[in-house]
Write an enzyme that holds these catalytic residues in place. Structure first.
Site, PDB file in Angstrom:
ATOM      1  N   LYS A 111      42.625  46.224  22.644  1.00  0.00           N
ATOM      2  CA  LYS A 111      43.147  47.208  23.594  1.00  0.00           C
ATOM      3  C   LYS A 111      44.394  47.883  23.045  1.00  0.00           C
ATOM      4  CE  LYS A 111      41.487  45.212  27.891  1.00  0.00           C
ATOM      5  NZ  LYS A 111      41.880  44.636  29.171  1.00  0.00           N
ATOM      6  N   LYS A 194      30.758  46.387  24.053  1.00  0.00           N
ATOM      7  CA  LYS A 194      30.372  46.068  25.434  1.00  0.00           C
ATOM      8  C   LYS A 194      30.528  47.290  26.332  1.00  0.00           C
ATOM      9  CE  LYS A 194      34.501  44.547  27.890  1.00  0.00           C
ATOM     10  NZ  LYS A 194      34.963  43.827  29.029  1.00  0.00           N
ATOM     11  N   LYS A 197      34.525  49.442  31.789  1.00  0.00           N
ATOM     12  CA  LYS A 197      35.052  50.458  32.711  1.00  0.00           C
ATOM     13  C   LYS A 197      36.047  51.362  32.014  1.00  0.00           C
ATOM     14  CE  LYS A 197      35.604  47.344  36.481  1.00  0.00           C
ATOM     15  NZ  LYS A 197      36.586  46.491  35.834  1.00  0.00           N
TER      16      LYS A 197
HETATM   17  N1  AQP Z   1      29.434  44.688  29.459  1.00  0.00           N
HETATM   18  C1  AQP Z   1      29.465  43.613  30.212  1.00  0.00           C
HETATM   19  N2  AQP Z   1      28.412  42.772  30.238  1.00  0.00           N
HETATM   20  C2  AQP Z   1      28.430  41.668  31.031  1.00  0.00           C
HETATM   21  N3  AQP Z   1      29.476  41.346  31.833  1.00  0.00           N
HETATM   22  C3  AQP Z   1      30.542  42.174  31.830  1.00  0.00           C
HETATM   23  N4  AQP Z   1      31.705  42.160  32.507  1.00  0.00           N
HETATM   24  C4  AQP Z   1      32.456  43.225  32.140  1.00  0.00           C
HETATM   25  N5  AQP Z   1      31.792  43.958  31.252  1.00  0.00           N
HETATM   26  C5  AQP Z   1      30.599  43.336  31.029  1.00  0.00           C
HETATM   27  C6  AQP Z   1      32.075  41.142  33.474  1.00  0.00           C
HETATM   28  O1  AQP Z   1      32.470  41.814  34.664  1.00  0.00           O
HETATM   29  C7  AQP Z   1      33.497  41.066  35.307  1.00  0.00           C
HETATM   30  C8  AQP Z   1      34.653  41.983  35.653  1.00  0.00           C
HETATM   31  O2  AQP Z   1      35.322  42.336  34.458  1.00  0.00           O
HETATM   32  P1  AQP Z   1      36.377  43.479  34.256  1.00  0.00           P
HETATM   33  O3  AQP Z   1      36.951  43.891  35.549  1.00  0.00           O
HETATM   34  O4  AQP Z   1      37.303  43.083  33.153  1.00  0.00           O
HETATM   35  O5  AQP Z   1      35.396  44.634  33.762  1.00  0.00           O
HETATM   36  P2  AQP Z   1      35.420  45.617  32.520  1.00  0.00           P
HETATM   37  O6  AQP Z   1      34.286  46.564  32.677  1.00  0.00           O
HETATM   38  O7  AQP Z   1      35.505  44.840  31.262  1.00  0.00           O
HETATM   39  O8  AQP Z   1      36.723  46.432  32.854  1.00  0.00           O
HETATM   40  P3  AQP Z   1      37.819  46.952  31.932  1.00  0.00           P
HETATM   41  O9  AQP Z   1      38.907  47.493  32.767  1.00  0.00           O
HETATM   42  O10 AQP Z   1      37.219  47.832  30.880  1.00  0.00           O
HETATM   43  O11 AQP Z   1      38.301  45.606  31.309  1.00  0.00           O
HETATM   44  P4  AQP Z   1      38.435  45.221  29.839  1.00  0.00           P
HETATM   45  O12 AQP Z   1      39.511  46.144  29.409  1.00  0.00           O
HETATM   46  O13 AQP Z   1      38.803  43.783  29.936  1.00  0.00           O
HETATM   47  O14 AQP Z   1      37.155  45.494  29.131  1.00  0.00           O
HETATM   48  C9  AQP Z   1      33.883  39.941  34.339  1.00  0.00           C
HETATM   49  O15 AQP Z   1      33.257  38.754  34.742  1.00  0.00           O
HETATM   50  C10 AQP Z   1      33.317  40.392  33.025  1.00  0.00           C
HETATM   51  O16 AQP Z   1      32.951  39.310  32.185  1.00  0.00           O
END
Ligand code: AQP
Length: 330
Positions: A111, A194, A197
């Protein structure tokens, strides 16, 4: 009864990875377990600098959590900033984790690198400590998450064990639980990353509230692999394997079983899109009607926070007591 805790950040609209990797399992687990699910708005501050955005995203996310099927009568759904014990225990966690451990977190490195010349907050570095507090406050046995959270759950376990060794048995050491299919949904345009968001472009991300026509278009344009053979191999065929895993997760089969039914990429893309549209249709309908009553959403979150605080305050008091902080009345 097994206690379950898992949270989600209000950093943007919920996507298919969140749903298949986490939310779906929260819903299926809520009747067998004592389930706590938080919208961790304070974590979103690590990457937010505009007023009002996080609050609005939080309400929208609450509607999504109830729309996917979390039942407020059964599961405790709350907002992190409504439960001040999170930040109180967060500081204790920061004092229990080392600088070296935080420096090794790959999500921080990724990040921080992505933000390049942007502001990189100290919170982005220390948030695994707050996340450990989120989990340990609820004496959680299981943490149902996607694969991306493995390192964070590991560090939470290390922190819990270190604290218990220093100050006596205080925290339950939780274990990570991932789904059979859908634990790591990848970006349709960049299948080695992955679905996230906070990633840049929209074309590879399927949002829970995308129109069916948009979902179909995203799947039809999904990046596949250079040969034309359909089989499941994450390392060598990441694009096709991602589609197979999504279709498997939506239809309750294994990716290998799904692969046996296809010779060409076109029909696989089409069927995966259609399966996703069908899974999301009822969720989208419920979400629309839930968002019409913001006061009711807010009432449900207030109730969730009250229930969460009963558990969180007792765990925080136990931690203070075991450390031996001076009580107000001696
Ligand atoms: N791609 C994914 N595949 C499976 N599980 C996922 N999760 C997130 N992305 C995947 C799971 O969703 C839950 C919430 O996680 P989050 O709020 O961290 O979601 P995100 O999409 O990863 O959001 P951000 O803001 O983009 O976060 P970062 O920056 O951490 O990637 C979790 O249980 C996660 O495992």
């Amino acid at each position: 009864m097994t206690r379950v805790l898992s949270c989600i950040q209000p950093t943007g609209p919920v996507h298919l990875g969140n749903y298949l990797g986490a939310l779906r399992n929260w819903v299926s687990g809520q009747h067998e377990c004592d389930a706590f699910h938080g919208i961790v708005d304070l974590h979103a501050l690590t990457v937010t600098d505009r007023p009002g955005v996080v609050g609005e995203n939080t309400l929208e996310l609450a509607a999504t959590l109830f729309a996917v099927g979390l039942d407020p009568e059964v599961a405790t759904v709350f907002v992190q900033s409504h439960v001040p014990e999170h930040t109180q225990l967060g500081w204790i966690m920061e004092c229990t984790v080392s600088y070296g451990e935080l420096s090794r977190m790959t999500q921080f490195k990724d990040k921080a690198a992505k933000r390049e010349a942007d502001f990189v907050s100290a919170g982005l570095f220390t948030y695994p400590a707050l996340q450990a507090a989120d989990i340990l406050l609820y004496d959680a046995d299981d943490v149902p998450v996607g694969e991306d959270q493995r390192q964070h759950i590991e560090i939470t376990r290390d922190i819990a064990e270190r604290f218990n060794t220093r100050f006596g048995a205080t925290f339950v050491v939780p274990k990570m639980v991932t789904p059979k299919a859908g634990a790591k949904v990848t970006d349709l345009q960049d299948p080695t990353s992955k679905m996230s968001k906070s990633s840049g472009g929209d074309a590879g991300i399927v949002y829970l509230h995308d129109d069916p026509s948009v979902i179909m278009k995203k799947f039809k344009r999904a990046v596949t692999d250079s040969d034309s053979e359909v089989h499941f191999d994450r390392a060598h065929k990441p694009g096709v394997s991602n589609l197979l895993e999504i279709l498997a997760a939506c239809t309750g089969r294994s990716p290998e079983e799904v692969a046996a039914g296809y010779q060409q990429y076109g029909p696989l893309k089409n069927d995966t899109g259609e399966a996703v549209v069908e899974v999301l249709r009822p969720i989208q309908e419920r979400h629309r009607s839930l968002l019409e009553d913001r006061a009711e959403l807010s009432r449900l979150l207030r109730r969730g926070a009250e229930k969460a605080r009963v558990v969180a305050s007792s765990t925080l008091a136990r931690a203070y007591r075991n450390i031996g902080l001076l009580p107000l009345d001696v």
